[in-house]
Design an enzyme around this catalytic site. Structure first.
Site, PDB file in Angstrom:
ATOM      1  CB  ALA A   1       9.257 -10.191  -0.494  1.00 27.58           C
TER       2      ALA A   1
ATOM      3  CB  SER B   1      -0.889   0.019   1.246  1.00 29.70           C
ATOM      4  OG  SER B   1      -1.804  -1.040   1.209  1.00 29.70           O
ATOM      5  CB  ALA B   2       3.324   2.518   2.353  1.00 33.16           C
TER       6      ALA B   2
ATOM      7  CG  HIS C   1      -7.757  -2.797  10.068  1.00 30.05           C
ATOM      8  ND1 HIS C   1      -9.083  -2.622  10.374  1.00 30.05           N
ATOM      9  CD2 HIS C   1      -7.723  -3.205   8.772  1.00 30.05           C
ATOM     10  CE1 HIS C   1      -9.822  -2.891   9.304  1.00 30.05           C
ATOM     11  NE2 HIS C   1      -9.022  -3.255   8.322  1.00 30.05           N
TER      12      HIS C   1
HETATM   13  C1  LIG Z   1      -7.261  -9.563   4.891  1.00 29.41           C
HETATM   14  C2  LIG Z   1      -7.142  -8.080   5.039  1.00 29.41           C
HETATM   15  C3  LIG Z   1      -8.218  -7.272   4.676  1.00 29.41           C
HETATM   16  C4  LIG Z   1      -8.111  -5.891   4.816  1.00 29.41           C
HETATM   17  N1  LIG Z   1      -9.149  -5.100   4.407  1.00 29.41           N
HETATM   18  C5  LIG Z   1      -9.000  -3.748   4.416  1.00 29.41           C
HETATM   19  C6  LIG Z   1     -10.005  -2.909   3.852  1.00 29.41           C
HETATM   20  O1  LIG Z   1     -11.031  -3.361   3.359  1.00 29.41           O
HETATM   21  N2  LIG Z   1      -9.787  -1.572   3.879  1.00 29.41           N
HETATM   22  C7  LIG Z   1      -8.672  -1.025   4.436  1.00 29.41           C
HETATM   23  O2  LIG Z   1      -8.561   0.201   4.481  1.00 29.41           O
HETATM   24  N3  LIG Z   1      -7.714  -1.805   4.985  1.00 29.41           N
HETATM   25  C8  LIG Z   1      -7.837  -3.145   4.941  1.00 29.41           C
HETATM   26  N4  LIG Z   1      -6.834  -3.935   5.438  1.00 29.41           N
HETATM   27  C9  LIG Z   1      -5.638  -3.287   5.994  1.00 29.41           C
HETATM   28  C10 LIG Z   1      -4.763  -2.613   4.946  1.00 29.41           C
HETATM   29  O3  LIG Z   1      -4.824  -3.292   3.722  1.00 29.41           O
HETATM   30  C11 LIG Z   1      -3.326  -2.515   5.475  1.00 29.41           C
HETATM   31  O4  LIG Z   1      -3.308  -1.758   6.664  1.00 29.41           O
HETATM   32  C12 LIG Z   1      -2.391  -1.855   4.472  1.00 29.41           C
HETATM   33  O5  LIG Z   1      -2.448  -2.506   3.236  1.00 29.41           O
HETATM   34  C13 LIG Z   1      -0.966  -1.865   5.022  1.00 29.41           C
HETATM   35  O6  LIG Z   1      -0.100  -1.318   4.059  1.00 29.41           O
HETATM   36  P1  LIG Z   1       1.471  -1.390   4.236  1.00 29.41           P
HETATM   37  O7  LIG Z   1       2.051  -0.650   3.099  1.00 29.41           O
HETATM   38  O8  LIG Z   1       1.836  -0.980   5.599  1.00 29.41           O
HETATM   39  O9  LIG Z   1       1.838  -2.934   4.126  1.00 29.41           O
HETATM   40  P2  LIG Z   1       1.597  -3.946   2.921  1.00 29.41           P
HETATM   41  O10 LIG Z   1       0.563  -3.441   1.992  1.00 29.41           O
HETATM   42  O11 LIG Z   1       1.414  -5.273   3.521  1.00 29.41           O
HETATM   43  O12 LIG Z   1       2.953  -3.879   2.107  1.00 29.41           O
HETATM   44  C14 LIG Z   1       4.157  -4.448   2.501  1.00 29.41           C
HETATM   45  C15 LIG Z   1       4.847  -4.942   1.243  1.00 29.41           C
HETATM   46  O13 LIG Z   1       6.211  -5.167   1.511  1.00 29.41           O
HETATM   47  C16 LIG Z   1       6.593  -6.427   0.993  1.00 29.41           C
HETATM   48  N5  LIG Z   1       7.710  -6.853   1.820  1.00 29.41           N
HETATM   49  C17 LIG Z   1       7.688  -7.180   3.122  1.00 29.41           C
HETATM   50  N6  LIG Z   1       8.927  -7.449   3.565  1.00 29.41           N
HETATM   51  C18 LIG Z   1       9.746  -7.269   2.514  1.00 29.41           C
HETATM   52  C19 LIG Z   1      11.152  -7.372   2.349  1.00 29.41           C
HETATM   53  N7  LIG Z   1      11.933  -7.715   3.374  1.00 29.41           N
HETATM   54  N8  LIG Z   1      11.670  -7.130   1.130  1.00 29.41           N
HETATM   55  C20 LIG Z   1      10.880  -6.776   0.081  1.00 29.41           C
HETATM   56  N9  LIG Z   1       9.542  -6.669   0.195  1.00 29.41           N
HETATM   57  C21 LIG Z   1       8.990  -6.896   1.395  1.00 29.41           C
HETATM   58  C22 LIG Z   1       5.354  -7.268   1.120  1.00 29.41           C
HETATM   59  O14 LIG Z   1       5.393  -8.396   0.298  1.00 29.41           O
HETATM   60  C23 LIG Z   1       4.287  -6.267   0.744  1.00 29.41           C
HETATM   61  O15 LIG Z   1       4.096  -6.209  -0.648  1.00 29.41           O
HETATM   62  C24 LIG Z   1      -6.923  -5.318   5.347  1.00 29.41           C
HETATM   63  C25 LIG Z   1      -5.862  -6.132   5.710  1.00 29.41           C
HETATM   64  C26 LIG Z   1      -5.956  -7.506   5.555  1.00 29.41           C
HETATM   65  C27 LIG Z   1      -4.794  -8.346   5.959  1.00 29.41           C
END
Ligand SMILES: Cc1cc2nc3c(=O)[nH]c(=O)nc-3n(C[C@H](O)[C@H](O)[C@H](O)COP(=O)(O)OP(=O)(O)OC[C@H]3O[C@@H](n4cnc5c(N)ncnc54)[C@H](O)[C@@H]3O)c2cc1C
Length: 541
Positions: free
Chosen positions: A39, A17-18, A475
């Site tokens: 990854a 997401s980020a 979340h």
């Molecule tokens: C099942 C589920 C349903 C959800 N439904 C909703 C919803 O309807 N609405 C909403 O607002 N939120 C929802 N959420 C929450 C929301 O999607 C998350 O809070 C948000 O996507 C988090 O974003 P992020 O960028 O922090 O992490 P992520 O989107 O998880 O991104 C992390 C990325 O980094 C990669 N990564 C990790 N470690 C490494 C590494 N060492 N090297 C390279 N790549 C790596 C991962 O593969 C991933 O692609 C849901 C979450 C889940 C699990």
């Protein structure tokens, strides 16, 4: 440095997401070379893009880290399934697509906790910047941004009945949960673009993919941040089993999400000194806050058997209706597959004296047996479910590596329901769900309450039902918490305390969880974080 090490201005680890937002914004004006490491693999599987396709990716190791928590003492020792996207788009490629920013007071509290610039007025421009709102621009919403935010693409009768019943139960009708006030019941908006999922990979990265200054490597897992003399200078990573390194002239930005960002910091020697020493990891900086302060919503899904075959269960359980739904989607991008199935919901306060709601309802046009979504099968009869979600739990947990092996999963502990308040508020939420179900608009649609069920009436019975069936709201935040106190991991410009040229920008930096789903706040953090990185670039300072 190995001979084949490439050098970039910025290295972003994690295309979730980020990370997709950060990489897209940093590469936008063409001045900087950006490397984005992910990854997981690409997002070509069609089920990722069909809104109702997420049950197919919820528990598929091809796209999902499929973590499990440690046994939860407050939940009868059960482990909680933790799906997380491991694919371009990260969790935005597998989530429920609900677009919810949280309450303005959530952000005002962030500022009060030392995060200058992160109050509601400070974050609203970044929500608007990212947004392409179907209902048009106003003081709260933006148009023309990369992320489409849309109304439910198809009307679901059960969702409409639930909204009507919630209003009968006393909730105000609400047509926009992102306008600064949350109390009420209504449609939920979603990140669905022309009836396809809008992940950050499709919304932000697809238009940026061909930029010559942006390199994207999939199946590339960061294993260690290279730190020299207190400054991040690059990344060690493994791509398809082969170890590699990349150097950053400018900064390394960690975007691995709530579990993997603290994991990468700990593997790199930034974490609690005892943990690192026990695992033989050279300590670069003792940071007890890395992996601490995990906070998540707590959710109890109440299931109802429906009197009419109008739910998504009925489509899943009939070959003929599946074929029709598939054809409707393929030919016209219409029908039930165009919906996320979570089209309605609402907010209430467990206590009228509160300054904002602490309970969220999510009305889903489907139901399934079992505690969590792993391997879940829809009930073999018409059914729907309503989640009672406590959005501001006191519970705090941890994420800690268990091994110096970067490919080993970290240990995750939530500590749900360890306080009387957390139990009381969850119980109030479940009782509200039942109250709404009993209203005239919905009662004729209900053949029976499957969970908690008619035998559950006393506080003790509710407590048992909640402890044995409650789950994480998915979340999680806070494991690289932003702040200025001793335990904070990043400062209000998302810079890791004590290490130069290193930032974290993802859900893990939230000082506390927002009162709503966390995708939109994470995208806002990435937008604001990217703007800060560009402001701080040497030629701009
Ligand atoms: C099942 C589920 C349903 C959800 N439904 C909703 C919803 O309807 N609405 C909403 O607002 N939120 C929802 N959420 C929450 C929301 O999607 C998350 O809070 C948000 O996507 C988090 O974003 P992020 O960028 O922090 O992490 P992520 O989107 O998880 O991104 C992390 C990325 O980094 C990669 N990564 C990790 N470690 C490494 C590494 N060492 N090297 C390279 N790549 C790596 C991962 O593969 C991933 O692609 C849901 C979450 C889940 C699990």
């Amino acid at each position: 440095m190995t001979a084949n090490t490439d050098t970039y201005d910025y290295i972003v680890t994690g295309a979730g997401s980020a990370g997709c937002v950060v990489a897209a914004r940093l590469s936008e004006d063409g001045r900087y070379r950006v490397l984005l490491l992910e990854a997981g693999g690409n997002d070509s599987n069609p089920w990722i893009h069909v809104p109702m396709g997420y049950p197919k990716v919820f528990a598929n190791p091809k796209f999902n880290w499929m973590y499990e928590s440690e046994p939860e003492p407050g939940l009868m020792g059960k482990r909680l399934y933790q799906p997380r996207g491991k694919v371009m788009g990260g969790t935005s490629a597998i989530n429920g697509m609900v677009y919810m920013r949280g309450h303005p007071a959530d952000y005002d509290e962030w500022r009060q906790r030392g995060c200058a610039g992160w109050d509601w007025d400070g974050v609203l421009p970044y929500f608007r910047k990212g947004e392409d709102q179907e209902n048009g621009a106003n003081a709260f919403h933006g148009v023309g941004g990369p992320l489409r935010v849309s109304n439910p693409p198809v009307r679901l009768e059960i969702a409409e009945r639930w909204i009507a019943a919630a209003i009968q139960a006393g909730l105000p009708a609400k047509d926009d949960f992102n306008d600064g006030q949350q109390d009420g019941a209504g449609d939920f908006q979603s990140t669905i673009d022309r009836r396809r999922r809008a992940s950050t990979a499709t919304a932000y990265l697809d238009p940026a993919r061909n930029r010559p200054n942006l390199t994207i490597e999939t199946h590339a897992q960061a294993t260690r941040i290279l730190i020299e003399d207190g400054r991040a200078v690059g990344i060690a990573y493994v791509r398809k089993g082969v170890p590699r390194t990349a150097r950053a002239r400018g900064e390394v930005i960690v975007c691995g999400g709530v579990f993997n960002s603290p994991q990468l910091l700990q593997l790199s020697g930034l974490g609690p000194v005892d943990l690192l020493r026990n695992l033989g990891i050279p300590v670069i900086r003792d940071m007890p806050g890395v992996g601490a302060d995990l906070q998540d919503h707590f959710s109890v899904r109440c299931n109802f058997r429906c009197t009419r075959p109008i739910t998504l269960n009925d489509i899943a359980n009939s070959l003929w209706r599946r074929v029709v739904a598939g054809a409707q989607y393929v030919l016209f991008r219409g029908g039930p597959l165009a919906s996320s199935g979570i089209a309605a919901g609402g907010y209430v306060r467990s206590d009228a004296r509160l300054d904002r709601p602490d309970i969220q309802f999510t009305c889903c046009a489907f139901s399934y047996a079992g505690r969590d979504s792993k391997g879940a099968q829809p009930h073999p009869f018409p059914g729907f479910s309503v989640g009672a979600v406590h959005v501001s739990p006191e519970a705090r947990g941890t994420v800690r590596i268990q091994s110096p092996d970067p490919l080993a999963p970290p240990a995750i502990a939530f500590n749900f329901l360890r306080t009387a308040n957390d139990l009381r508020i969850t119980m109030a939420g479940v009782r509200w769900v039942r109250r709404i179900a009993q209203q005239p608009a919905l009662a004729p649609y209900i053949a029976g309450e499957i969970f908690p069920g008619p035998a559950v009436n006393t506080d003790a019975e509710f407590e048992h039902a909640i402890r044995s069936n409650g789950v994480s709201g998915q979340h999680g935040v806070g494991t690289c918490r932003m702040g200025t106190d001793e335990r904070a991991v990043v400062d209000p410009r998302l810079r890791v305390h004590g290490v130069r040229n290193l930032r974290v920008a993802d859900a893990s930096v939230m000082p506390s969880v927002t009162a709503g789903n966390t995708n939109a706040p994470t995208i806002m953090i990435a937008e604001k974080g990217a703007a800060m990185i560009l402001e701080d670039a040497p030629e701009n300072t």
